[in-house]
Design an enzyme around this catalytic site. Structure first.
Site, PDB file in Angstrom:
ATOM      1  N   SER A  86       0.853  -1.189   0.000  1.00  3.95           N
ATOM      2  CA  SER A  86       0.000   0.000   0.000  1.00  3.95           C
ATOM      3  C   SER A  86       0.886   1.235   0.000  1.00  3.95           C
ATOM      4  O   SER A  86       1.723   1.404   0.901  1.00  3.95           O
ATOM      5  CB  SER A  86      -0.877   0.016   1.258  1.00  3.95           C
ATOM      6  OG  SER A  86      -1.293   1.361   1.508  1.00  3.95           O
TER       7      SER A  86
ATOM      8  N   ASP B  48      -4.298   3.708  -2.123  1.00  3.16           N
ATOM      9  CA  ASP B  48      -5.340   4.090  -1.156  1.00  3.16           C
ATOM     10  C   ASP B  48      -5.846   5.507  -1.380  1.00  3.16           C
ATOM     11  O   ASP B  48      -5.102   6.474  -1.228  1.00  3.16           O
ATOM     12  CB  ASP B  48      -4.781   3.981   0.269  1.00  3.16           C
ATOM     13  CG  ASP B  48      -4.777   2.549   0.765  1.00  3.16           C
ATOM     14  OD1 ASP B  48      -3.776   2.136   1.378  1.00  3.16           O
ATOM     15  OD2 ASP B  48      -5.781   1.846   0.542  1.00  3.16           O
TER      16      ASP B  48
ATOM     17  N   HIS C  11      -8.165   1.481  -4.177  1.00  2.00           N
ATOM     18  CA  HIS C  11      -9.072   1.243  -3.050  1.00  2.00           C
ATOM     19  C   HIS C  11      -9.736   2.569  -2.719  1.00  2.00           C
ATOM     20  O   HIS C  11      -9.126   3.443  -2.104  1.00  2.00           O
ATOM     21  CB  HIS C  11      -8.262   0.696  -1.855  1.00  2.00           C
ATOM     22  CG  HIS C  11      -9.063   0.586  -0.600  1.00  2.00           C
ATOM     23  ND1 HIS C  11      -8.467   0.377   0.631  1.00  2.00           N
ATOM     24  CD2 HIS C  11     -10.392   0.653  -0.369  1.00  2.00           C
ATOM     25  CE1 HIS C  11      -9.412   0.327   1.559  1.00  2.00           C
ATOM     26  NE2 HIS C  11     -10.585   0.488   0.971  1.00  2.00           N
TER      27      HIS C  11
ATOM     28  N   MET D 286     -11.809   4.882  -0.772  1.00  2.00           N
ATOM     29  CA  MET D 286     -12.463   5.181   0.506  1.00  2.00           C
ATOM     30  C   MET D 286     -13.071   6.565   0.369  1.00  2.00           C
ATOM     31  O   MET D 286     -12.607   7.545   0.985  1.00  2.00           O
ATOM     32  CB  MET D 286     -11.436   5.109   1.644  1.00  2.00           C
ATOM     33  CG  MET D 286     -10.981   3.689   1.922  1.00  2.00           C
ATOM     34  SD  MET D 286      -9.418   3.591   2.817  1.00  2.00           S
ATOM     35  CE  MET D 286      -8.270   3.670   1.442  1.00  2.00           C
TER      36      MET D 286
ATOM     37  N   ASP E  99      -6.600  -6.487   4.007  1.00  2.48           N
ATOM     38  CA  ASP E  99      -5.997  -5.154   4.042  1.00  2.48           C
ATOM     39  C   ASP E  99      -5.993  -4.574   5.458  1.00  2.48           C
ATOM     40  O   ASP E  99      -7.035  -4.271   6.009  1.00  2.48           O
ATOM     41  CB  ASP E  99      -6.795  -4.228   3.097  1.00  2.48           C
ATOM     42  CG  ASP E  99      -6.168  -2.869   2.930  1.00  2.48           C
ATOM     43  OD1 ASP E  99      -6.778  -2.030   2.235  1.00  2.48           O
ATOM     44  OD2 ASP E  99      -5.077  -2.637   3.489  1.00  2.48           O
TER      45      ASP E  99
HETATM   46  C1  DX5 Z   1      -6.197   1.783   5.428  1.00  6.68           C
HETATM   47  C2  DX5 Z   1      -5.753   1.347   4.024  1.00  6.68           C
HETATM   48  C3  DX5 Z   1      -4.767   0.205   4.084  1.00  6.68           C
HETATM   49  C4  DX5 Z   1      -3.474   0.588   4.827  1.00  6.68           C
HETATM   50  C5  DX5 Z   1      -2.685  -0.667   5.142  1.00  6.68           C
HETATM   51  O1  DX5 Z   1      -7.393   2.513   5.340  1.00  6.68           O
HETATM   52  O2  DX5 Z   1      -6.865   0.932   3.259  1.00  6.68           O
HETATM   53  O3  DX5 Z   1      -4.451  -0.219   2.752  1.00  6.68           O
HETATM   54  O4  DX5 Z   1      -2.698   1.469   4.019  1.00  6.68           O
HETATM   55  O5  DX5 Z   1      -1.555  -0.255   5.865  1.00  6.68           O
HETATM   56  P1  DX5 Z   1      -0.871  -1.280   6.920  1.00  6.68           P
HETATM   57  O6  DX5 Z   1      -0.422  -2.476   6.117  1.00  6.68           O
HETATM   58  O7  DX5 Z   1       0.284  -0.460   7.480  1.00  6.68           O
HETATM   59  O8  DX5 Z   1      -1.925  -1.635   7.933  1.00  6.68           O
HETATM   60 ZN    ZN Z   2      -6.354  -0.056   1.335  1.00  4.89          ZN
END
Ligand code: DX5
Ligand code: ZN
Length: 221
Positions: A9, A36, A68, A70, A177
């Site tokens: 990510s 992200d 992804h 959000m 994730d």
């Molecule tokens: C959080 C993101 C994830 C995050 C994962 O909202 O969707 O993809 O970047 O990061 P780690 O692996 O550090 O938990």
């Molecule tokens: Zn993510």
């Protein structure tokens, strides 16, 4: 057999040198770029948009980019990420008023479509669209930030998602994730995931001796 894929990510990457960071993780063995997108509305954080995805493509990134989203509302940004060269586009069902239509938007453009499930989001959102998803993304943290701890309750949800996928007879990618580390990835794989997002585990493990290499942590996965 499932092909296990590692999707670093970029949320945890050094944004001052994002292109080089993506080149480095891909050269170190990563398979997919997990991109992200946060809008400070659906989640309490703000990151990057379609133009950065486009910049990575122009930079020469040919690996799949897994956007992804959000964000809420989601539909307009689906179009922008299709134009920006995303390979997978996943969104949270709570962020779309018409889930089937949003999935179709992605697939009509030739992209792979997926739904993202927050820890409290039930898998029943899949009931009528299993034939329209190419990927199911389970959040093992609450979305918005990297570096959080893996929520152990996710393992049962993974097993249920794997059961649904096997029952569907379709080759749907099951991605996890949040809080994935070298010391928990085997257990997560046993629960049924075949694609692993890892942000801080990859980018915070920068090899001081050779800051351009992440192969040690990616190989350890
Ligand atoms: C959080 C993101 C994830 C995050 C994962 O909202 O969707 O993809 O970047 O990061 P780690 O692996 O550090 O938990
Ligand atoms: Zn993510």
């Amino acid at each position: 057999t499932r092909d296990f894929l590692i999707a670093p990510s970029i949320l945890s990457a050094d944004f001052a040198r994002l292109g080089a960071e993506v080149d480095d993780v891909l050269a170190s063995g990563a398979d997919i770029v997990h991109f992200d997108v946060m809008d400070n509305h659906y989640v309490p954080n703000l990151t990057i948009g379609p133009m950065v995805c486009e910049a990575l493509r122009k930079h020469g990134v040919s690996a799949p980019i897994d956007a992804h989203l959000m964000v809420k509302p989601v539909d307009r940004l689906i179009g922008d990420f299709i134009d920006a060269g995303a390979s997978y586009i996943t969104f949270h069902p709570e962020a779309s008023d018409h889930i089937d239509r949003s999935l179709q938007l992605i697939r009509d453009a030739g992209c792979q479509a997926g739904l993202v499930f927050n820890p409290a989001t039930p898998l029943s959102f899949l009931d009528y669209v299993m034939d329209k998803v190419d990927m199911i993304l389970l959040m093992s943290v609450n979305p918005g930030f990297g570096g959080q701890s893996f929520l152990p309750g996710t393992l049962d949800k993974l097993r249920e998602a794997r059961r649904r996928i096997d029952a569907s007879g379709r080759s749907i990618r099951l991605e996890i994730d949040g809080g994935v580390k070298v010391d928990n990835i085997a257990e997560i794989a046993r629960a049924g995931a075949d694609t692993f997002v890892a942000g801080s585990a990859v980018f915070k493990a920068r090899n001081e001796a050779d800051p351009h290499r992440y192969d040690s942590v990616i190989r350890d996965f």
